[in-house]
Design a protein around this motif. Structure first.
Motif, PDB file in Angstrom:
ATOM      1  N   PHE A   1      19.202  15.543  -1.512  1.00  0.00           N
ATOM      2  CA  PHE A   1      17.887  15.073  -1.093  1.00  0.00           C
ATOM      3  C   PHE A   1      18.005  13.872  -0.154  1.00  0.00           C
ATOM      4  O   PHE A   1      18.934  13.069  -0.259  1.00  0.00           O
ATOM      5  CB  PHE A   1      17.035  14.683  -2.300  1.00  0.00           C
ATOM      6  N   ASP A   2      17.027  13.748   0.732  1.00  0.00           N
ATOM      7  CA  ASP A   2      16.944  12.607   1.642  1.00  0.00           C
ATOM      8  C   ASP A   2      16.258  11.453   0.921  1.00  0.00           C
ATOM      9  O   ASP A   2      15.137  11.590   0.434  1.00  0.00           O
ATOM     10  CB  ASP A   2      16.164  13.009   2.895  1.00  0.00           C
ATOM     11  N   ILE A   3      16.933  10.320   0.851  1.00  0.00           N
ATOM     12  CA  ILE A   3      16.403   9.177   0.111  1.00  0.00           C
ATOM     13  C   ILE A   3      15.532   8.285   0.984  1.00  0.00           C
ATOM     14  O   ILE A   3      14.758   7.468   0.475  1.00  0.00           O
ATOM     15  CB  ILE A   3      17.569   8.351  -0.486  1.00  0.00           C
ATOM     16  N   SER A   4      15.620   8.429   2.301  1.00  0.00           N
ATOM     17  CA  SER A   4      14.950   7.486   3.198  1.00  0.00           C
ATOM     18  C   SER A   4      13.436   7.492   3.034  1.00  0.00           C
ATOM     19  O   SER A   4      12.782   6.465   3.239  1.00  0.00           O
ATOM     20  CB  SER A   4      15.316   7.797   4.657  1.00  0.00           C
ATOM     21  N   GLN A   5      12.852   8.640   2.664  1.00  0.00           N
ATOM     22  CA  GLN A   5      11.405   8.714   2.505  1.00  0.00           C
ATOM     23  C   GLN A   5      10.942   8.222   1.138  1.00  0.00           C
ATOM     24  O   GLN A   5       9.741   8.052   0.919  1.00  0.00           O
ATOM     25  CB  GLN A   5      10.936  10.164   2.714  1.00  0.00           C
ATOM     26  N   VAL A   6      11.875   8.010   0.228  1.00  0.00           N
ATOM     27  CA  VAL A   6      11.531   7.617  -1.141  1.00  0.00           C
ATOM     28  C   VAL A   6      11.841   6.146  -1.393  1.00  0.00           C
ATOM     29  O   VAL A   6      11.101   5.456  -2.089  1.00  0.00           O
ATOM     30  CB  VAL A   6      12.286   8.508  -2.158  1.00  0.00           C
ATOM     31  N   PHE A   7      12.926   5.652  -0.815  1.00  0.00           N
ATOM     32  CA  PHE A   7      13.376   4.283  -1.060  1.00  0.00           C
ATOM     33  C   PHE A   7      12.444   3.300  -0.345  1.00  0.00           C
ATOM     34  O   PHE A   7      12.408   3.229   0.881  1.00  0.00           O
ATOM     35  CB  PHE A   7      14.811   4.119  -0.556  1.00  0.00           C
ATOM     36  N   ARG A   8      11.686   2.546  -1.131  1.00  0.00           N
ATOM     37  CA  ARG A   8      10.759   1.564  -0.573  1.00  0.00           C
ATOM     38  C   ARG A   8      10.905   0.247  -1.334  1.00  0.00           C
ATOM     39  O   ARG A   8      11.128   0.237  -2.543  1.00  0.00           O
ATOM     40  CB  ARG A   8       9.307   2.047  -0.673  1.00  0.00           C
ATOM     41  N   VAL A   9      10.742  -0.848  -0.611  1.00  0.00           N
ATOM     42  CA  VAL A   9      10.869  -2.183  -1.188  1.00  0.00           C
ATOM     43  C   VAL A   9       9.552  -2.916  -0.989  1.00  0.00           C
ATOM     44  O   VAL A   9       8.879  -2.751   0.038  1.00  0.00           O
ATOM     45  CB  VAL A   9      12.032  -2.957  -0.528  1.00  0.00           C
ATOM     46  N   SER A  10       9.163  -3.723  -1.963  1.00  0.00           N
ATOM     47  CA  SER A  10       7.906  -4.468  -1.882  1.00  0.00           C
ATOM     48  C   SER A  10       7.930  -5.435  -0.705  1.00  0.00           C
ATOM     49  O   SER A  10       8.993  -5.811  -0.195  1.00  0.00           O
ATOM     50  CB  SER A  10       7.661  -5.228  -3.184  1.00  0.00           C
ATOM     51  N   ASP A  11       6.751  -5.858  -0.287  1.00  0.00           N
ATOM     52  CA  ASP A  11       6.635  -6.722   0.889  1.00  0.00           C
ATOM     53  C   ASP A  11       7.389  -8.032   0.736  1.00  0.00           C
ATOM     54  O   ASP A  11       7.842  -8.618   1.723  1.00  0.00           O
ATOM     55  CB  ASP A  11       5.160  -7.021   1.174  1.00  0.00           C
ATOM     56  N   ASP A  12       7.534  -8.514  -0.507  1.00  0.00           N
ATOM     57  CA  ASP A  12       8.229  -9.783  -0.723  1.00  0.00           C
ATOM     58  C   ASP A  12       9.708  -9.597  -1.047  1.00  0.00           C
ATOM     59  O   ASP A  12      10.411 -10.572  -1.333  1.00  0.00           O
ATOM     60  CB  ASP A  12       7.558 -10.586  -1.839  1.00  0.00           C
TER      61      ASP A  12
ATOM     62  N   TYR B   1      10.937  -6.193  -5.437  1.00  0.00           N
ATOM     63  CA  TYR B   1      10.881  -5.010  -6.287  1.00  0.00           C
ATOM     64  C   TYR B   1      11.165  -3.734  -5.500  1.00  0.00           C
ATOM     65  O   TYR B   1      10.838  -3.632  -4.310  1.00  0.00           O
ATOM     66  CB  TYR B   1       9.502  -4.894  -6.945  1.00  0.00           C
ATOM     67  N   LEU B   2      11.753  -2.780  -6.200  1.00  0.00           N
ATOM     68  CA  LEU B   2      11.932  -1.433  -5.665  1.00  0.00           C
ATOM     69  C   LEU B   2      10.728  -0.607  -6.090  1.00  0.00           C
ATOM     70  O   LEU B   2      10.440  -0.476  -7.283  1.00  0.00           O
ATOM     71  CB  LEU B   2      13.221  -0.813  -6.203  1.00  0.00           C
ATOM     72  N   ILE B   3      10.002  -0.051  -5.124  1.00  0.00           N
ATOM     73  CA  ILE B   3       8.777   0.703  -5.412  1.00  0.00           C
ATOM     74  C   ILE B   3       8.917   2.106  -4.811  1.00  0.00           C
ATOM     75  O   ILE B   3       8.334   2.408  -3.765  1.00  0.00           O
ATOM     76  CB  ILE B   3       7.539  -0.019  -4.859  1.00  0.00           C
ATOM     77  N   PRO B   4       9.686   2.984  -5.446  1.00  0.00           N
ATOM     78  CA  PRO B   4       9.960   4.305  -4.869  1.00  0.00           C
ATOM     79  C   PRO B   4       8.687   5.102  -4.615  1.00  0.00           C
ATOM     80  O   PRO B   4       7.729   5.052  -5.392  1.00  0.00           O
ATOM     81  CB  PRO B   4      10.822   4.986  -5.941  1.00  0.00           C
ATOM     82  N   GLY B   5       8.694   5.838  -3.511  1.00  0.00           N
ATOM     83  CA  GLY B   5       7.626   6.777  -3.246  1.00  0.00           C
ATOM     84  C   GLY B   5       7.870   8.068  -4.015  1.00  0.00           C
ATOM     85  O   GLY B   5       8.862   8.216  -4.730  1.00  0.00           O
ATOM     86  N   THR B   6       6.959   9.006  -3.862  1.00  0.00           N
ATOM     87  CA  THR B   6       7.075  10.290  -4.550  1.00  0.00           C
ATOM     88  C   THR B   6       7.666  11.319  -3.601  1.00  0.00           C
ATOM     89  O   THR B   6       7.103  11.588  -2.538  1.00  0.00           O
ATOM     90  CB  THR B   6       5.701  10.777  -5.044  1.00  0.00           C
TER      91      THR B   6
END
Length: 620
Positions: free
Chosen positions: A444-455, A458-463
């Protein structure tokens, strides 16, 4: 014994290169022309798939078979001064070893003599390094031209083949690089028909050997390392023998080596033979990345953790895949790692190390019932080792955090037997208080799921649009608190939205469950602007947040996570129709949002004609 010495020479260089490639991943430098190929493996998963037929030239190399030198996951290629120096050192060493190899092979293939390999390396080093530079420059040119216009790259690739006999001519005829380069195209055309059967045999042999790369670790590395060193040496030796015969028949002189035969003692010969299994074991050890443990020093600390993941939840579908919520788990998750003090203003550019993690890995459980076998997939607790290099990155508000997305992170092969190959990404907050590990299938491609909070905290993964339940995030911190938990959820909700207003009540229930007053106020205002009658307390976002989060006060972390999971699963909120208030045109429903201190009701009306949302009453 001369043949065995050459096999050992090949294996020594390949094992050394394997160790250096691992060091490059760990310290952040790439090696040209041995840019690391990614290995798709974890535990018992296969290394690579498919096969490859090629012709061994000058010295057998695993790159000929497209076999990676390491099981570590390879990040972005890192070029710079360290990469240039490492690449130059490897090319120089390769040229010297290639001179040793071809010189020793000349003595063995022509006269069955054992000659001094060191003397051969010194004698042919200049010509071999000139050929390596020439080959690297032309190879780079072919790569860039092929990327711009493939036919030109293909033409240059074919043209380079006409010069492929250059190193052999330098060794067999004792001529300079320029003389061999000028002579090689003519010799290639003249002897093409004679050498073609040998080339076809070589392709058949390498095709068979390349099939072994699909074996489980460490055999996917060990078997081709040994087999290709042996068979490749035989093939190259036969090539030099046939070239000698043709050159002699054509009246070209083939000179003997200017130094005599070397007679080794029996003890030395025995050591050389014993080196073969030792090198196979050492290469397998280095390919696994375990040799990087020598750089682990200093005390480590253990952090406890929790797990969360997104899923095809009700709110995800209702928002047309624009609203992400999480399912939470508490088990005996932990990580042991070494982190520097990140509280100071001066922060390191990179973090690297080896961590021990206790987590879950999905494994296949096979149960045999008579003649049938039932296969079930279950999460099994495991202790694994992770090797990582985290690069400092900048969050949206200018804060720093560390991530493996621009670095690298891998699971060292161990006792786990995952259902499929796994990859990981690691993120550490800029202050070092929060460590996140994301586990997911390699395919799977992680680039569309791996997200970091604005500050950057925190790691806030997408779906993921495909199998989101296979993306598991682990959150480790010295002291987990509900305050941090709600901050993560609020950061996650900044990326959420809804596509249709008719199911906004479900997103509202999730926002209330997650204690996010800002999201609650936004959803209520959105419904009002859409013409929906909204009845709710006239609070600002801060008041909503204090009220909702205050309802969790005194609850255990386990209970809090159980309630928050309601937002991230299917059937988390059951809509009950109030039949006594419904009529032929309007249906009245009530959704109850559970909190430790009781339920908060959301009552809404929908048209039976077109399904439009008409009214929403909150806490009424």
């Amino acid at each position: 014994m001369a043949y065995t010495r050459l096999i050992v020479l090949v294996m020594v260089f390949e094992v050394l290169l394997t160790a250096v490639v691992g060091l490059g991943i760990y310290f952040g430098f790439s090696i040209f022309p041995y840019a690391q190929s990614p290995a798709t493996t974890t535990g018992a998963a296969v290394q690579t798939v498919g096969f490859n037929a090629t012709i061994p030239l000058y010295m057998p190399s695993l790159t000929d078979l497209r076999i990676p030198y390491t099981y570590l996951q390879v990040g972005a290629q890192a070029w710079g001064i360290p990469a240039f120096l490492a690449s130059a050192a490897v090319i120089g060493l390769q040229s010297f070893v290639r001179g040793m190899y071809l010189g020793g092979l000349k003595g063995w293939a022509l006269n069955r003599k054992t000659v001094s390999l060191i003397a051969c390396g010194r004698r042919y080093f200049g010509g071999m390094i000139a050929w390596s530079i020439f080959q690297s420059v032309i190879g780079s040119l072919i790569f860039f031209l092929a990327a711009a216009f493939f036919p030109i790259g293909l033409i240059l690739m074919i043209a380079l083949l006409f010069y492929s006999l250059t190193p052999y001519l330098m060794v067999l005829q004792e001529i300079t690089f320029s003389e061999a380069l000028a002579k090689a195209p003519r010799m290639f055309r003249r002897y093409f028909g004679t050498l073609l059967p040998l080339a076809l045999l070589a392709m058949l042999c390498t095709l068979v050997i390349s099939l072994s790369r699909s074996l489980t670790p460490p055999w996917g590395y060990a078997v081709p390392l040994l087999a290709y060193a042996c068979i490749g040496t035989l093939l190259i030796g036969e090539l030099m023998r046939q070239l000698t015969i043709k050159l002699t028949l054509d009246g070209d002189q083939v000179l003997n080596l200017p130094f005599g035969e070397v007679r080794a003692r029996r003890m030395v010969n025995a050591i050389i033979v014993l080196l073969v299994p030792v090198l196979v074991s050492a290469g397998s050890f280095a390919a696994s990345g375990r040799h990087l443990s020598v750089f682990e020093f200093g005390s480590k600390k253990q952090l406890e953790g929790i797990s969360y993941n997104s899923n095809f939840s009700d709110v995800f579908y209702a928002s047309e895949q624009k609203y992400t919520a999480y399912e939470w788990q508490t088990r005996d998750y932990s990580i042991v790692l070494r982190l520097p003090d990140l509280s100071n203003e001066r922060k390191p550019d990179e973090l690297r190390g080896i961590a021990d993690i206790t987590w879950q890995v999905n494994e296949e459980i096979r149960t045999v019932h008579g003649n049938s076998t039932h296969i079930d997939v279950k999460p099994i607790m495991h202790k694994s080792r992770l090797v990582y290099r985290l690069v400092q990155e900048t969050a949206n508000n200018g804060s720093f955090y560390y991530s493996s997305m621009s670095g690298s992170a891998s699971i060292l092969p161990g006792g786990e037997l995952p259902r499929e190959p796994l990859s990981i990404q690691i993120m550490v907050s800029g202050d070092g208080n929060h460590t996140f590990v994301m586990q997911y299938p390699t395919r799977f491609d992680i680039s569309q799921v791996f997200r970091v909070s604005d500050d950057g905290r925190y790691l806030i993964p997408g779906t993921s649009q495909i199998n989101p339940m296979d993306f598991h995030a682990y959150w480790f911190t010295a002291e987990q608190s509900t305050e941090n938990l709600f901050e993560l959820l609020a950061a996650k909700n900044k990326t959420n939205s809804i596509a249709t207003i008719d199911s906004a009540y479900l997103a509202l229930a999730c926002a209330m469950q997650e204690g996010d007053g800002r999201m609650v106020v936004n959803l209520l205002e959105m419904m009002r602007q859409a013409g929906i009658s909204v009845k709710a307390p006239d609070w600002d976002s801060l008041t909503w947040t204090d009220n909702l989060q205050g309802r969790y006060k005194g609850a255990s972390m386990q209970k809090t996570l159980e309630l928050l999971t309601k937002a991230g699963v299917q059937d988390g909120y059951e809509a009950k129709e109030l039949l006594d208030q419904s009529d032929e045109k309007i249906s009245v429903y009530q959704v109850e949002v559970p909190f430790p201190d009781g339920m908060l009701p959301i009552t809404y009306k929908k048209s039976k004609v077109d399904g439009k949302l008409l009214t929403v009453n909150v806490m009424d």
